[in-house]
Design a protein around this motif. Structure first.
Motif, PDB file in Angstrom:
ATOM      1  N   TYR A  90      -3.482   8.482 -17.247  1.00  0.00           N
ATOM      2  CA  TYR A  90      -4.411   8.972 -18.235  1.00  0.00           C
ATOM      3  C   TYR A  90      -4.827   7.905 -19.215  1.00  0.00           C
ATOM      4  CZ  TYR A  90      -5.074  13.709 -17.195  1.00  0.00           C
ATOM      5  OH  TYR A  90      -5.670  15.047 -16.449  1.00  0.00           O
ATOM      6  N   VAL A  91      -3.721   7.052 -19.551  1.00  0.00           N
ATOM      7  CA  VAL A  91      -4.096   6.080 -20.758  1.00  0.00           C
ATOM      8  C   VAL A  91      -4.733   4.767 -19.926  1.00  0.00           C
ATOM      9  CG1 VAL A  91      -3.088   4.273 -21.845  1.00  0.00           C
ATOM     10  CG2 VAL A  91      -2.169   6.630 -22.211  1.00  0.00           C
ATOM     11  N   THR A  92      -4.479   4.339 -18.633  1.00  0.00           N
ATOM     12  CA  THR A  92      -4.793   3.173 -18.175  1.00  0.00           C
ATOM     13  C   THR A  92      -6.133   3.161 -17.228  1.00  0.00           C
ATOM     14  OG1 THR A  92      -3.242   3.576 -16.238  1.00  0.00           O
ATOM     15  CG2 THR A  92      -2.482   2.030 -18.054  1.00  0.00           C
ATOM     16  N   TYR A  93      -6.130   4.434 -16.594  1.00  0.00           N
ATOM     17  CA  TYR A  93      -7.345   4.593 -15.533  1.00  0.00           C
ATOM     18  C   TYR A  93      -8.617   4.110 -16.242  1.00  0.00           C
ATOM     19  CZ  TYR A  93     -10.530   6.056 -12.283  1.00  0.00           C
ATOM     20  OH  TYR A  93     -11.460   6.349 -11.089  1.00  0.00           O
ATOM     21  N   ARG A  97     -10.937   1.158 -14.543  1.00  0.00           N
ATOM     22  CA  ARG A  97     -12.196   1.516 -14.025  1.00  0.00           C
ATOM     23  C   ARG A  97     -13.232   0.509 -14.632  1.00  0.00           C
ATOM     24  NH1 ARG A  97     -14.651   5.674 -11.286  1.00  0.00           N
ATOM     25  NH2 ARG A  97     -16.978   5.896 -11.710  1.00  0.00           N
ATOM     26  N   ARG A  98     -13.070   0.389 -15.987  1.00  0.00           N
ATOM     27  CA  ARG A  98     -14.006  -0.457 -16.522  1.00  0.00           C
ATOM     28  C   ARG A  98     -13.801  -2.066 -16.095  1.00  0.00           C
ATOM     29  NH1 ARG A  98     -18.566  -2.062 -18.439  1.00  0.00           N
ATOM     30  NH2 ARG A  98     -18.455  -3.619 -20.391  1.00  0.00           N
ATOM     31  N   GLY A 100     -12.722  -2.791 -13.126  1.00  0.00           N
ATOM     32  CA  GLY A 100     -13.249  -2.901 -11.862  1.00  0.00           C
ATOM     33  C   GLY A 100     -14.638  -3.076 -11.775  1.00  0.00           C
ATOM     34  N   ILE A 101     -15.426  -2.320 -12.792  1.00  0.00           N
ATOM     35  CA  ILE A 101     -16.866  -2.487 -12.884  1.00  0.00           C
ATOM     36  C   ILE A 101     -17.328  -3.999 -13.124  1.00  0.00           C
ATOM     37  CG2 ILE A 101     -18.887  -1.887 -14.073  1.00  0.00           C
ATOM     38  CD1 ILE A 101     -17.719   0.999 -14.439  1.00  0.00           C
ATOM     39  N   ILE A 102     -16.463  -4.548 -14.182  1.00  0.00           N
ATOM     40  CA  ILE A 102     -16.809  -5.884 -14.665  1.00  0.00           C
ATOM     41  C   ILE A 102     -16.551  -6.873 -13.567  1.00  0.00           C
ATOM     42  CG2 ILE A 102     -15.983  -7.699 -16.346  1.00  0.00           C
ATOM     43  CD1 ILE A 102     -15.592  -5.413 -18.127  1.00  0.00           C
ATOM     44  N   ILE A 103     -15.502  -6.701 -12.916  1.00  0.00           N
ATOM     45  CA  ILE A 103     -15.131  -7.741 -11.879  1.00  0.00           C
ATOM     46  C   ILE A 103     -16.228  -7.666 -10.813  1.00  0.00           C
ATOM     47  CG2 ILE A 103     -13.308  -8.230 -10.118  1.00  0.00           C
ATOM     48  CD1 ILE A 103     -11.127  -7.467 -12.052  1.00  0.00           C
ATOM     49  N   ASN A 104     -16.368  -6.521 -10.461  1.00  0.00           N
ATOM     50  CA  ASN A 104     -17.447  -6.575  -9.276  1.00  0.00           C
ATOM     51  C   ASN A 104     -19.000  -7.182  -9.733  1.00  0.00           C
ATOM     52  OD1 ASN A 104     -15.738  -5.084  -7.393  1.00  0.00           O
ATOM     53  ND2 ASN A 104     -16.419  -3.110  -8.345  1.00  0.00           N
ATOM     54  N   ASP A 105     -19.164  -6.919 -11.232  1.00  0.00           N
ATOM     55  CA  ASP A 105     -20.433  -7.361 -11.506  1.00  0.00           C
ATOM     56  C   ASP A 105     -20.312  -9.085 -11.757  1.00  0.00           C
ATOM     57  OD1 ASP A 105     -23.242  -7.142 -13.123  1.00  0.00           O
ATOM     58  OD2 ASP A 105     -21.785  -8.110 -14.617  1.00  0.00           O
ATOM     59  N   ILE A 153      -6.046  -1.483 -10.997  1.00  0.00           N
ATOM     60  CA  ILE A 153      -6.842  -2.411 -10.851  1.00  0.00           C
ATOM     61  C   ILE A 153      -7.084  -2.882  -9.266  1.00  0.00           C
ATOM     62  CG2 ILE A 153      -7.525  -5.013 -11.441  1.00  0.00           C
ATOM     63  CD1 ILE A 153      -6.163  -4.373 -14.116  1.00  0.00           C
ATOM     64  N   ASN A 154      -6.057  -2.847  -8.638  1.00  0.00           N
ATOM     65  CA  ASN A 154      -6.080  -3.062  -7.353  1.00  0.00           C
ATOM     66  C   ASN A 154      -6.878  -1.949  -6.541  1.00  0.00           C
ATOM     67  OD1 ASN A 154      -5.408  -3.330  -4.661  1.00  0.00           O
ATOM     68  ND2 ASN A 154      -3.393  -4.064  -4.871  1.00  0.00           N
ATOM     69  N   ARG A 155      -6.733  -0.564  -7.119  1.00  0.00           N
ATOM     70  CA  ARG A 155      -7.663   0.469  -6.429  1.00  0.00           C
ATOM     71  C   ARG A 155      -8.875   0.419  -6.657  1.00  0.00           C
ATOM     72  NH1 ARG A 155      -9.802   5.361  -7.692  1.00  0.00           N
ATOM     73  NH2 ARG A 155      -9.460   7.050  -6.470  1.00  0.00           N
ATOM     74  N   GLU A 156      -9.412   0.004  -7.956  1.00  0.00           N
ATOM     75  CA  GLU A 156     -10.590  -0.319  -8.096  1.00  0.00           C
ATOM     76  C   GLU A 156     -11.633  -1.406  -7.761  1.00  0.00           C
ATOM     77  OE1 GLU A 156     -12.392   2.362  -9.823  1.00  0.00           O
ATOM     78  OE2 GLU A 156     -10.434   3.649  -9.589  1.00  0.00           O
ATOM     79  N   THR A 157     -10.629  -2.397  -7.286  1.00  0.00           N
ATOM     80  CA  THR A 157     -11.117  -3.580  -6.941  1.00  0.00           C
ATOM     81  C   THR A 157     -11.091  -4.045  -5.572  1.00  0.00           C
ATOM     82  OG1 THR A 157      -9.326  -5.171  -7.671  1.00  0.00           O
ATOM     83  CG2 THR A 157     -11.144  -4.729  -9.259  1.00  0.00           C
ATOM     84  N   GLY A 158      -9.973  -3.484  -4.944  1.00  0.00           N
ATOM     85  CA  GLY A 158      -9.499  -3.742  -3.549  1.00  0.00           C
ATOM     86  C   GLY A 158      -8.658  -5.067  -3.750  1.00  0.00           C
TER      87      GLY A 158
END
Length: 216
Positions: A90-93, A97-98, A100-105, A153-158
Motif C-alpha cells: 500500500y505504501v510503495t505501489y 506506478r509513478r 513506471g510512468i516516468i521511466i516509460n516517458d 518497479i519491475n512489475r510496472e516497467t518490465g
C-alpha cells in the motif's frame, strides 16, 4: 351316524371361528384419525421412501495445549507477515506506478533524441526531477518496503532496477548501487513473478488498484 354328526359339528365350529376372525380383521381394518402419518419422502431409484433429518453430531478431539500454542504462534506470525507485506505494498505501489510512468516517458523521449550529449542532458534534467519527487519518501521507507518497491518497479516497467540504472548511468554505477544494496540485505535485480513467488504481492496490488481506481 355319530361320526357324521361330529364332523358336521366341527365344520360349524370351524365356520364360526373363521367368521369371528373375519369380523375381527374387518373391525381392525377400519381407518382411524391416527392411522396415517404424513412424513417427508424422496424418490430413490424409482422408489418413494420416507426420510428424516438427523440432528447434528459434534465430535471433539482431545485438547493438546502444546500443539495449540505452537499453532497459535504460527498463525500469529503468518498474520503479522501478511500485515507487513500488505502495508508495504500500500505504501510503495503508488511510487512504483509513478516511477513506471516516468521511466516509460523517458524511454519514449530518448528514442526521439539524436546524439549522446543531448540524451545525457535530457537524463540529467529528468534525474533532478526524480530526486526532487522521490528523495524524501524513499529515505523514510524501511528496508523491507524498499525491497517491495524494487519488485513493484519491475512489475510496472518490465525491468529490474539494476538494468534500469545500467541503461541510464552505466554498468559501473549499477554495480556500485548493487554493492550498496547487498550490504542492506537487498538486491537491485529483484525479479517479479506474479504467478509464483510474488503471487501474494500481486493479490494486494489488485486490491489497491480496485480501491483507488488504478488501471492495470
Amino acid at each position: 351316524m355319530v361320526n357324521r354328526q361330529k364332523y358336521k359339528s366341527f365344520n360349524i365350529l370351524l365356520l364360526f371361528v373363521i367368521f369371528l376372525l373375519t369380523k375381527s380383521q374387518l373391525s381392525f381394518a377400519q381407518p382411524g384419525i391416527n392411522d396415517t402419518m404424513a412424513v417427508q419422502a424422496i424418490v430413490y431409484e424409482g422408489d418413494t421412501i420416507s426420510f428424516q433429518c438427523l440432528p447434528p453430531y459434534f465430535a471433539y478431539s482431545k485438547y493438546d495445549a502444546a500443539t495449540a500454542y505452537v499453532r497459535h504462534n504460527r498463525q500469529q506470525q503468518a498474520n503479522e507477515a501478511w500485515t507487513e507485506l500488505r502495508n508495504a505494498v500500500y505504501v510503495t505501489y503508488p511510487y512504483a506506478r509513478r516511477c513506471g510512468i516516468i521511466i516509460n516517458d523517458i524511454n519514449y523521449h530518448l528514442a526521439h533524441i539524436q546524439g549522446e550529449e543531448a540524451k545525457h542532458e535530457y537524463l540529467k534534467t529528468r534525474e533532478q526531477e526524480l530526486r526532487k519527487e522521490f528523495t524524501d519518501p524513499l529515505t523514510n521507507m524501511s528496508i523491507f518496503q524498499g525491497k517491495i518497491l524494487m519488485k513493484l518497479i519491475n512489475r510496472e516497467t518490465g525491468n529490474n532496477c539494476y538494468n534500469i540504472i545500467k541503461g541510464y548511468k552505466g554498468g559501473l554505477t549499477a554495480r556500485l548501487y548493487q554493492t550498496v544494496a547487498f550490504f542492506f540485505d537487498s538486491n537491485l535485480k529483484q525479479p517479479y513473478d506474479r504467478a509464483g513467488d510474488d503471487a501474494d504481492i500481486e493479490k494486494i496490488v489488485l486490491e489497491v488498484q480496485r480501491m483507488y481506481g488504478y488501471r492495470g
